[in-house]
Design an enzyme around this catalytic site. Structure first.
Site, mmCIF file in Angstrom:
data_model
loop_
_atom_site.group_PDB
_atom_site.id
_atom_site.type_symbol
_atom_site.label_atom_id
_atom_site.label_comp_id
_atom_site.label_asym_id
_atom_site.label_seq_id
_atom_site.Cartn_x
_atom_site.Cartn_y
_atom_site.Cartn_z
ATOM 1 N N ALA A 152 4.170 36.799 -18.818
ATOM 2 C CA ALA A 152 4.199 35.627 -17.947
ATOM 3 C C ALA A 152 3.965 34.348 -18.747
ATOM 4 C CB ALA A 152 3.151 35.764 -16.850
ATOM 5 N N HIS A 163 -18.849 13.916 -41.218
ATOM 6 C CA HIS A 163 -17.444 14.235 -41.408
ATOM 7 C C HIS A 163 -17.236 14.708 -42.843
ATOM 8 C CE1 HIS A 163 -15.814 11.672 -37.813
ATOM 9 N NE2 HIS A 163 -16.753 12.546 -37.462
ATOM 10 N N GLY A 210 -2.830 42.109 -21.167
ATOM 11 C CA GLY A 210 -1.876 43.199 -21.072
ATOM 12 C C GLY A 210 -0.443 42.699 -21.001
ATOM 13 N N PRO A 211 0.519 43.625 -20.853
ATOM 14 C CA PRO A 211 1.936 43.255 -20.874
ATOM 15 C C PRO A 211 2.337 42.252 -19.805
ATOM 16 C CG PRO A 211 1.650 45.636 -21.080
ATOM 17 C CD PRO A 211 0.307 45.078 -20.749
ATOM 18 N N THR A 212 1.792 42.366 -18.593
ATOM 19 C CA THR A 212 2.239 41.504 -17.504
ATOM 20 C C THR A 212 1.853 40.048 -17.732
ATOM 21 O OG1 THR A 212 2.095 43.338 -15.925
ATOM 22 C CG2 THR A 212 2.140 41.109 -15.021
ATOM 23 N N LEU A 213 0.581 39.796 -18.030
ATOM 24 C CA LEU A 213 0.135 38.426 -18.249
ATOM 25 C C LEU A 213 0.744 37.854 -19.529
ATOM 26 C CD1 LEU A 213 -1.482 35.948 -17.598
ATOM 27 C CD2 LEU A 213 -3.530 37.060 -18.527
ATOM 28 N N THR A 264 -6.631 44.129 -17.792
ATOM 29 C CA THR A 264 -7.155 44.441 -19.121
ATOM 30 C C THR A 264 -8.635 44.783 -19.056
ATOM 31 O OG1 THR A 264 -5.524 43.041 -20.220
ATOM 32 C CG2 THR A 264 -7.564 43.481 -21.418
ATOM 33 N N CYS A 293 -11.410 8.450 -40.514
ATOM 34 C CA CYS A 293 -11.639 7.678 -39.295
ATOM 35 C C CYS A 293 -12.077 6.264 -39.637
ATOM 36 C CB CYS A 293 -12.679 8.370 -38.411
ATOM 37 S SG CYS A 293 -14.333 8.465 -39.126
ATOM 38 N N GLU A 353 -15.418 13.755 -45.414
ATOM 39 C CA GLU A 353 -15.493 12.788 -46.505
ATOM 40 C C GLU A 353 -16.936 12.374 -46.771
ATOM 41 O OE1 GLU A 353 -11.960 11.412 -43.878
ATOM 42 O OE2 GLU A 353 -13.720 12.732 -43.695
#
Length: 331
Positions: free
Chosen positions: A300, A64, A294-297, A221, A92, A66
């Site tokens: 959404a 980690h 793309g634009p659709t996904l 896409t 931790c 530290e």
């Protein structure tokens, strides 16, 4: 190590703020490489405010931040000068794949610890800050640092672990949507082109891809652009293998694309539904998924409120970058 018998003067706020900036930057270099752990940075200072070590957690199973910083000081012969420890996440206090960082800290002469954020992981006991304070160390929090840069640094540290927080508390990945728009607000590049943004914006896109554990896209896409979805404009994390989640309800993506994606180091998975894809990515340990679609996904994902961060690149001279956070979304 127990409490000091004599008071130890704390360092000026400006030095602590600078150390937090260095710690955040160090952790950012490894964002996307540490799952299932969060990216963490640590800076060690001596009594005069001189930087003794700057380190970060680099990958799961490795030291980690530290412990790595303390080990670096020991290797350099400067461990006895450690006075203040600045870290982006609460140390931790449990045994996992590595020993507790609180043990490492208490093995040094450090008397001050500054922490950016508490450990949010419900799977561990926590209590790192409390243990250090009980041992007599002075424990400070970035939110209480009296310095003009503290709010910005706190926001940067919070964003650094946001994907880990989302995944560890909900089991779902943090969803970042990247959207490039031309002067008319369209996402569609001119004929014969795959993009219309600047070189700087393209590099940003690859940085976003580098920190992600998965890419989410749609069949349209892939059929239109045959995208590689690899990190090319910046150095990628060694041995990183991202998931490529493809929404393809009608089975239009050819098998040879999936084979080629696997050969590029991706792990393609095909889904019929968006929620199904996000749930599966969570079980696969994905902390952050980058939506490159793309634009659709894209629409959404945004309309459903399933996003956590929305990066908008608007073509201009220069391109305009806007980053929005969906703080009001629940779970």
């Amino acid at each position: 190590m127990g409490a000091s018998k004599h008071p130890v003067t704390s360092l000026p706020a400006g030095i602590i703020a600078d150390a937090f900036g260095r710690a955040v930057a160090a952790a950012t270099d490894y964002a996307g490489a540490t799952a299932p752990n969060p990216p963490v940075g640590c800076v060690l200072l001596d009594a005069a405010g001189e930087v003794l070590a700057v380190e970060a957690h680099r990958k799961a199973g490795d030291l980690h931040a530290e412990a790595r910083a303390i080990a670096a000081c020991r290797a350099a012969g400067s461990a006895l000068r450690i006075h203040t420890i600045v870290v982006t996440l609460e140390p931790c206090n449990h045994h996992g794949r590595t020993p507790p960082c609180t043990d490492a800290i208490l093995s040094t002469p450090a008397r001050h610890v500054w922490i950016a954020g508490r450990d949010p992981n419900p799977r561990v006991a926590g209590g790192g800050a409390a243990r250090l304070a009980a041992a007599g160390l002075s424990v400070g929090w970035l939110a209480g640092l009296d310095h003009a840069d503290a709010p910005r640094l706190a926001a940067e540290a919070e964003r650094l672990i946001a994907p880990f927080v989302k995944w560890s508390t909900t089991g779902r990945p943090f969803v970042t949507v990247k959207q490039a728009l031309d002067e008319t607000g369209s996402m569609i590049p001119p004929p014969g082109h795959k993009t219309f943004t600047s070189e700087t914006s393209l590099t940003l896109a690859h940085r976003l891809r580098r920190r992600a554990d998965a890419i989410l896209t749609g069949a349209g896409t892939i059929l239109a652009d045959d995208p590689e979805f690899t990190v090319r404009r910046v150095p990628d994390h060694p041995d990183k293998r991202r998931l490529l989640a493809i929404l393809d309800r009608r089975g239009r993506v050819p098998a040879d694309y999936l084979t080629a994606a696997a050969q590029r180091g991706l792990r393609p998975l095909v889904f019929a539904e968006l929620d199904e894809a996000l749930a599966r990515l969570g079980t696969e340990g994905v902390h952050e998924v980058l939506v490159e679609a793309g634009p659709t996904l894209t629409a959404a994902v945004l309309a459903a409120g399933l996003w956590d961060e929305h990066v908008v690149i608007a073509k201009g001279d220069p391109d305009r970058i806007t980053i929005l956070r969906n703080h009001d979304r629940k779970g």
